[in-house]
Design a protein around this motif. Structure first.
Motif, PDB file in Angstrom:
ATOM      1  N   VAL A  76       1.050  -1.519   0.107  1.00 34.08           N
ATOM      2  CA  VAL A  76      -0.315   0.115  -0.240  1.00 34.08           C
ATOM      3  C   VAL A  76       0.418   1.312   0.071  1.00 34.08           C
ATOM      4  CG1 VAL A  76      -1.450   1.838   1.574  1.00 34.08           C
ATOM      5  CG2 VAL A  76      -1.482  -1.139   1.356  1.00 34.08           C
ATOM      6  N   THR A  77       2.026   1.239   0.984  1.00 38.51           N
ATOM      7  CA  THR A  77       2.709   2.510   0.819  1.00 38.51           C
ATOM      8  C   THR A  77       3.737   2.974   0.232  1.00 38.51           C
ATOM      9  OG1 THR A  77       4.293   1.845   2.273  1.00 38.51           O
ATOM     10  CG2 THR A  77       2.433   2.957   3.733  1.00 38.51           C
ATOM     11  N   SER A  78       3.787   1.603  -0.860  1.00 39.84           N
ATOM     12  CA  SER A  78       4.780   2.059  -2.048  1.00 39.84           C
ATOM     13  C   SER A  78       3.503   2.554  -2.849  1.00 39.84           C
ATOM     14  CB  SER A  78       5.264   0.488  -2.629  1.00 39.84           C
ATOM     15  OG  SER A  78       3.647  -0.048  -3.174  1.00 39.84           O
ATOM     16  N   VAL A  79       2.732   2.342  -3.297  1.00 36.38           N
ATOM     17  CA  VAL A  79       2.115   2.754  -4.118  1.00 36.38           C
ATOM     18  C   VAL A  79       1.791   4.748  -3.904  1.00 36.38           C
ATOM     19  CG1 VAL A  79      -0.674   2.977  -5.507  1.00 36.38           C
ATOM     20  CG2 VAL A  79       0.807   0.709  -5.321  1.00 36.38           C
ATOM     21  N   ILE A  80       1.044   4.661  -2.527  1.00 35.77           N
ATOM     22  CA  ILE A  80       0.881   5.876  -2.209  1.00 35.77           C
ATOM     23  C   ILE A  80       2.056   7.286  -2.673  1.00 35.77           C
ATOM     24  CG2 ILE A  80       0.349   7.459  -0.480  1.00 35.77           C
ATOM     25  CD1 ILE A  80      -1.267   5.063   1.235  1.00 35.77           C
ATOM     26  N   ALA A  81       3.248   6.327  -2.122  1.00 33.01           N
ATOM     27  CA  ALA A  81       4.795   6.981  -2.395  1.00 33.01           C
ATOM     28  C   ALA A  81       5.268   7.014  -3.315  1.00 33.01           C
ATOM     29  CB  ALA A  81       5.990   6.242  -1.619  1.00 33.01           C
ATOM     30  N   THR A  82       5.008   6.366  -4.368  1.00 33.52           N
ATOM     31  CA  THR A  82       5.092   7.138  -5.811  1.00 33.52           C
ATOM     32  C   THR A  82       3.993   7.436  -6.367  1.00 33.52           C
ATOM     33  OG1 THR A  82       4.188   4.622  -6.144  1.00 33.52           O
ATOM     34  CG2 THR A  82       6.533   4.626  -6.311  1.00 33.52           C
ATOM     35  N   LEU A  83       2.459   7.173  -6.123  1.00 32.24           N
ATOM     36  CA  LEU A  83       1.607   8.300  -6.418  1.00 32.24           C
ATOM     37  C   LEU A  83       1.595   9.731  -6.127  1.00 32.24           C
ATOM     38  CD1 LEU A  83      -1.251   8.439  -8.526  1.00 32.24           C
ATOM     39  CD2 LEU A  83      -2.501   7.515  -6.543  1.00 32.24           C
ATOM     40  N   SER A  84       2.487   9.806  -4.824  1.00 33.20           N
ATOM     41  CA  SER A  84       2.453  11.315  -4.114  1.00 33.20           C
ATOM     42  C   SER A  84       3.697  11.818  -4.447  1.00 33.20           C
ATOM     43  CB  SER A  84       1.863  10.986  -2.289  1.00 33.20           C
ATOM     44  OG  SER A  84       0.854  11.138  -2.631  1.00 33.20           O
ATOM     45  N   ASN A  85       4.236  11.237  -5.035  1.00 36.32           N
ATOM     46  CA  ASN A  85       5.832  11.544  -5.405  1.00 36.32           C
ATOM     47  C   ASN A  85       6.641  11.975  -3.989  1.00 36.32           C
ATOM     48  OD1 ASN A  85       4.380  13.560  -7.049  1.00 36.32           O
ATOM     49  ND2 ASN A  85       5.275  11.394  -8.396  1.00 36.32           N
ATOM     50  N   ILE A  86       6.515  10.858  -3.414  1.00 34.52           N
ATOM     51  CA  ILE A  86       7.583  10.701  -2.435  1.00 34.52           C
ATOM     52  C   ILE A  86       8.549  10.606  -1.450  1.00 34.52           C
ATOM     53  CG2 ILE A  86       7.043  10.670   0.917  1.00 34.52           C
ATOM     54  CD1 ILE A  86       4.348  10.842   0.164  1.00 34.52           C
ATOM     55  N   GLY A  87       8.801   9.359  -2.623  1.00 30.05           N
ATOM     56  CA  GLY A  87      10.140   8.408  -1.944  1.00 30.05           C
ATOM     57  C   GLY A  87      10.104   7.518  -1.854  1.00 30.05           C
TER      58      GLY A  87
END
Length: 482
Positions: A421-432
């Motif tokens: 879940v956080t891998s998708v959130i981190a990439t979709l939100s451009n966080i890393g």
């Protein structure tokens, strides 16, 4: 669909990217670590392609909405493809999918990486890796608009398709003047941060690398342990402050330059951005004091840095927040969704959209309680148009749908739920960084090729505000006539 003008613009995109590649090429020559040839091969390959495409002419030079969104989506894919070639030619990242992932992560200022060892890479490659953050931070098409002649009077569609926020617009009447002003502010702030980092004890190379990553809110470091490797509180505070500064709408900086300081401090989005940051820092500080064995000063420094890094979607790290208490991690996850201000180099949904949603919900509740009352949603005293409000809700809905589909596909890798879940959130939100396997001490190397392609799409979709990437899948887009 005016494909000749789109191909012409893509030719200019390739031309300016190859010119930018000269900078890391000279850096590679200076340090002499054997990676200069990788940049030279890439440049030589791009020259004939750019010459052919820029020769294509069109009777109509205007860019309309449909063409503008398509051009921006294709342009970012193109710069990521060519930007990946130095990694491949140098042998730093032999796999094309991995190299594309790393480059897309750089240009979209995501900062997600597949590299497990960074410090051993040549300095020219590491410079290019961080330089992609700076180029993509303000927007590659905006950079080009600052240099090339305007394509008619409708290049606002290029600016609209690439600019972060629900209602992007012009600072001054001419688009290229707006682009020049934005990049001038961007460049000056980057120089200032570089100088401060040098004074704080970093080398010039390290200062430039981390200033580029901060300015673009990207987070690529030349150290395996990121900023924590320097163990320098002054460096951490400087980067913390500048991460937050680059998370502010650049239009507000322009207002200060014009002497309109009141409008800066009257910004409602800025107010809620500061409140969210300060509240998060305060709660996390209290929550991690026991984790830091009662060290209040370190807790304040760690919470401030990580909150600034996550809310601005930069991705630098000085602590492994994977090990923090659940409350602190949940606050960081919420900040991942929120992101920085519209018109900044940060990612996420954007603070102003969150504010608009809450105000719209409150208005609907008031309508139920007082059916005859007419109440508008206002930001900074200005009425927000109903079209903009519906656009915000549709954007968030599209954001959630893309996230759910991506989570479903990535789940085939069979990693734990938090990682997936956080891998998708981190990439979709451009966080890393996300949590667990993709936390601040982890990376994305273990994901399958399919997952890396999906996550690369998420990075591009998140940076371009969803629609320029979704429009590529519209069948009507590729018809010759409207």
């Amino acid at each position: 669909m005016n494909f000749p003008v789109i191909l012409n613009i893509l030719g200019h995109v390739i031309k300016y990217e190859l010119l930018l590649l000269l900078i890391p090429y000279f850096v590679a020559i200076y340090y002499g670590q054997g990676d200069a040839s990788a940049f030279l091969y890439t440049i030589l390959l791009m020259i004939p392609i750019s010459l052919i495409l820029t020769k294509i002419k069109s009777k109509r030079k205007e860019i309309y909405a449909k063409e503008g969104f398509l051009t921006v989506g294709l342009a970012w894919i193109v710069i990521s493809i060519f930007g990946a070639l130095p990694f491949i030619f140098s042998g730093a990242i032999p796999s094309f999918i991995d190299a594309f992932f790393e480059t897309a992560s750089g240009f979209t200022t995501t900062g997600a990486s597949i590299l497990t060892e960074i410090q051993s890479l040549p300095k020219g490659i590491l410079f290019w890796r961080s330089f992609t953050h700076w180029v993509g931070g303000m927007g590659f098409l905006i950079f080009i608009l600052a240099l090339m002649p305007s394509f008619g009077g409708n290049t606002i569609h290029l600016l609209k398709a690439e600019s972060p926020g629900p209602t992007p617009g012009k600072i001054v009447p001419k688009i290229n003047q707006t682009a020049k002003i934005l990049y001038a502010i961007y460049f000056v702030l980057t120089l200032i941060e570089t100088g401060f980092l040098k004074i704080a004890g970093m080398s010039w190379y390290d200062s430039i690398i981390h200033a580029l990553g901060t300015a673009g809110t990207g987070g690529f470091s030349n150290m395996n342990a990121s900023v924590a490797a320097f163990n320098n509180p002054a460096v951490e505070w400087i980067i913390t402050v500048f991460m937050l500064l680059f998370g502010v709408n650049f239009v507000l900086y322009f207002q200060i330059i014009r002497g309109n300081i009141k409008s800066f401090f009257k910004s409602e989005e800025l107010k809620w951005y500061i409140i969210a940051v300060m509240a998060s820092i305060a709660i996390i500080t209290v929550n991690i004091i026991p984790f830091n064995t009662g060290d209040v000063v370190k807790s304040i420094r760690d919470s401030s840095f990580q909150v600034a890094s996550i809310v601005t979607t930069t991705g630098y790290a000085t602590a492994d927040f994977n090990l923090w208490p659940t409350l602190s991690k949940m606050i960081l996850v919420m900040l991942m969704f929120m992101g920085a201000m519209a018109g900044s180099t940060g990612g996420g949904i954007k603070t102003v959209r969150i504010v608009i949603v809450f105000k719209a919900i409150r208005r609907e509740i008031d309508k139920i309680l007082h059916p005859r009352r007419v109440k508008s949603v206002k930001i900074d005293g200005n009425v927000v148009e109903e079209e903009t409000i519906s656009g915000v809700f549709l954007f968030i809905f599209a954001y959630i749908i893309i996230a759910l589909i991506a989570i479903f596909i990535v789940s085939f890798d069979n990693f734990d739920v938090t990682t997936t879940v956080t891998s998708v959130i981190a990439t979709l939100s451009n966080i890393g960084p996300g949590l667990e396997m993709v936390g601040p001490t982890g990376n994305f190397a273990a994901f399958s090729g399919l997952s890396k392609i999906v996550l690369s799409f998420c990075m591009l979709a998140g940076r371009l505000e969803i629609y320029p990437m979704l429009i590529l899948f519209s069948p009507s887009l590729w018809k010759k006539k409207y």
